[in-house]
Design a protein around this motif. Structure first.
Motif, PDB file in Angstrom:
ATOM      1  N   ILE A 121       0.743  -1.193   0.101  1.00 41.21           N
ATOM      2  CA  ILE A 121      -0.079   0.005  -0.174  1.00 41.21           C
ATOM      3  C   ILE A 121       0.891   1.192   0.013  1.00 41.21           C
ATOM      4  O   ILE A 121       0.706   2.139  -0.723  1.00 41.21           O
ATOM      5  CB  ILE A 121      -0.912  -0.051   1.411  1.00 41.21           C
ATOM      6  CG1 ILE A 121      -1.800  -1.255   1.180  1.00 41.21           C
ATOM      7  CG2 ILE A 121      -1.687   1.150   1.051  1.00 41.21           C
ATOM      8  CD1 ILE A 121      -2.835  -1.437  -0.126  1.00 41.21           C
ATOM      9  N   SER A 122       1.879   1.133   0.668  1.00 44.33           N
ATOM     10  CA  SER A 122       2.894   2.371   0.815  1.00 44.33           C
ATOM     11  C   SER A 122       4.363   1.773   1.203  1.00 44.33           C
ATOM     12  O   SER A 122       4.294   0.524   1.273  1.00 44.33           O
ATOM     13  CB  SER A 122       2.296   3.110   1.888  1.00 44.33           C
ATOM     14  OG  SER A 122       2.587   2.562   3.146  1.00 44.33           O
ATOM     15  N   GLU A 123       5.295   2.436   1.383  1.00 44.15           N
ATOM     16  CA  GLU A 123       6.696   1.982   1.652  1.00 44.15           C
ATOM     17  C   GLU A 123       6.565   1.150   2.706  1.00 44.15           C
ATOM     18  O   GLU A 123       7.394  -0.062   3.115  1.00 44.15           O
ATOM     19  CB  GLU A 123       7.622   3.021   1.621  1.00 44.15           C
ATOM     20  CG  GLU A 123       9.065   2.622   1.553  1.00 44.15           C
ATOM     21  CD  GLU A 123      10.031   3.700   1.524  1.00 44.15           C
ATOM     22  OE1 GLU A 123      10.920   3.748   2.407  1.00 44.15           O
ATOM     23  OE2 GLU A 123       9.932   4.532   0.572  1.00 44.15           O
ATOM     24  N   ASN A 124       5.893   1.448   3.745  1.00 44.11           N
ATOM     25  CA  ASN A 124       5.775   0.987   5.178  1.00 44.11           C
ATOM     26  C   ASN A 124       4.737   0.161   5.478  1.00 44.11           C
ATOM     27  O   ASN A 124       4.807  -0.699   6.568  1.00 44.11           O
ATOM     28  CB  ASN A 124       5.795   2.109   6.310  1.00 44.11           C
ATOM     29  CG  ASN A 124       7.225   2.866   6.193  1.00 44.11           C
ATOM     30  OD1 ASN A 124       8.057   2.488   5.630  1.00 44.11           O
ATOM     31  ND2 ASN A 124       6.878   4.126   6.379  1.00 44.11           N
ATOM     32  N   ARG A 125       3.645  -0.293   4.622  1.00 50.42           N
ATOM     33  CA  ARG A 125       2.346  -0.833   4.789  1.00 50.42           C
ATOM     34  C   ARG A 125       2.063  -1.919   3.590  1.00 50.42           C
ATOM     35  O   ARG A 125       2.191  -1.275   2.403  1.00 50.42           O
ATOM     36  CB  ARG A 125       1.319  -0.044   5.167  1.00 50.42           C
ATOM     37  CG  ARG A 125       0.064  -0.624   5.420  1.00 50.42           C
ATOM     38  CD  ARG A 125      -0.546   0.141   6.535  1.00 50.42           C
ATOM     39  NE  ARG A 125      -1.665  -0.934   6.875  1.00 50.42           N
ATOM     40  CZ  ARG A 125      -3.031  -0.612   7.155  1.00 50.42           C
ATOM     41  NH1 ARG A 125      -3.083   0.771   7.097  1.00 50.42           N
ATOM     42  NH2 ARG A 125      -3.900  -1.446   7.341  1.00 50.42           N
ATOM     43  N   SER A 126       2.073  -3.130   3.963  1.00 56.35           N
ATOM     44  CA  SER A 126       1.699  -4.091   3.142  1.00 56.35           C
ATOM     45  C   SER A 126       0.222  -4.928   3.584  1.00 56.35           C
ATOM     46  O   SER A 126       0.201  -4.797   4.849  1.00 56.35           O
ATOM     47  CB  SER A 126       2.704  -5.236   2.770  1.00 56.35           C
ATOM     48  OG  SER A 126       3.840  -4.670   2.161  1.00 56.35           O
ATOM     49  N   ILE A 127      -0.371  -5.377   2.660  1.00 52.93           N
ATOM     50  CA  ILE A 127      -1.640  -6.227   3.073  1.00 52.93           C
ATOM     51  C   ILE A 127      -1.384  -7.528   2.580  1.00 52.93           C
ATOM     52  O   ILE A 127      -1.097  -7.597   1.237  1.00 52.93           O
ATOM     53  CB  ILE A 127      -2.890  -5.531   2.737  1.00 52.93           C
ATOM     54  CG1 ILE A 127      -2.898  -4.347   3.346  1.00 52.93           C
ATOM     55  CG2 ILE A 127      -3.950  -6.434   3.040  1.00 52.93           C
ATOM     56  CD1 ILE A 127      -4.469  -3.718   2.989  1.00 52.93           C
ATOM     57  N   HIS A 128      -1.295  -8.653   3.319  1.00 54.34           N
ATOM     58  CA  HIS A 128      -1.221  -9.966   2.974  1.00 54.34           C
ATOM     59  C   HIS A 128      -2.668 -10.615   2.874  1.00 54.34           C
ATOM     60  O   HIS A 128      -3.539 -10.444   3.731  1.00 54.34           O
ATOM     61  CB  HIS A 128      -0.258 -10.913   3.994  1.00 54.34           C
ATOM     62  CG  HIS A 128       1.024 -10.007   4.199  1.00 54.34           C
ATOM     63  ND1 HIS A 128       1.851 -10.200   3.279  1.00 54.34           N
ATOM     64  CD2 HIS A 128       1.387  -9.344   5.352  1.00 54.34           C
ATOM     65  CE1 HIS A 128       2.916  -9.406   3.831  1.00 54.34           C
ATOM     66  NE2 HIS A 128       2.398  -9.054   4.853  1.00 54.34           N
TER      67      HIS A 128
END
Length: 193
Positions: free
Chosen positions: A23-30
């Motif tokens: 989603i952003s450099e610091n945030r992912s959704i698995h």
């Protein structure tokens, strides 16, 4: 596992595959991909023939982010965008939600937990829900009970709505919601010094 799959790669994916969306450099959704159900403008998105839609009712659309699942009627999977359901319900002064549908262990559980988070008395109509994964259904029900969700059956709903069945657990939830509201408003009732 695919990370940020390209549009041409979506055709190769199937239910059960694991995908990560940055989603952003610091945030992912698995996410684990689910079977496609309730896709807009398909047979799977139609309401059952026995469901009556009342006049002046509205639609709340979910799953509007093309890369994110939406497992709650209130939010997308990462709680990045709201469906505006909370605002509409509060505007209409709704206090109780009766929940039924598909995916007891996923969409239903997430909707119910979000409803409780937003302070609604939440009643799950068990025999009007269907799990896709029976093994996860028991865990989902325990989570919902732990968060103050009341369970009922279809044949009991009319009495609940008419006030003929005054469930103690619903009264308790009302008192808890009131206590939270008072605390948030920093209101101290007279005579409770």
């Amino acid at each position: 596992m695919l990370v940020n799959p390209l549009p041409q790669e979506f055709g190769m994916l199937k239910a059960g595959d694991r995908v990560t969306f940055r989603i952003s450099e610091n945030r992912s959704i698995h996410q684990v991909l689910k079977p496609q159900i309730c896709v807009e403008n398909t047979h799977g998105a139609n309401l059952h023939n026995d469901i009556t839609v009342v006049a002046n009712s509205g639609k709340i659309l979910k799953g509007l982010h093309p890369k994110l699942g939406s497992h709650s009627a209130f939010w997308d999977a990462g709680k990045h965008s709201s469906t505006r359901l909370v605002e509409r319900l509060k505007q209409q002064k709704v206090t109780d939600l009766y929940i039924a549908g598909l995916g007891t262990e996923n969409c239903i559980m997430n909707t119910v937990l979000d409803a409780r988070l937003h302070g609604f008395r939440t009643i799950l109509i068990q025999d009007a829900c269907f799990p896709f994964d029976k093994r996860k259904e028991a865990f989902a029900k325990q989570e919902m009970l732990k968060h103050g969700v009341v369970f009922t059956q279809c044949h009991l709903v009319d009495n609940l709505l008419a006030g003929k069945d005054r469930r103690l657990d619903l009264g308790y939830i009302s008192l808890m919601n009131m206590a939270i509201s008072l605390k948030e408003a920093a209101v101290v009732p007279q005579g409770s010094n």
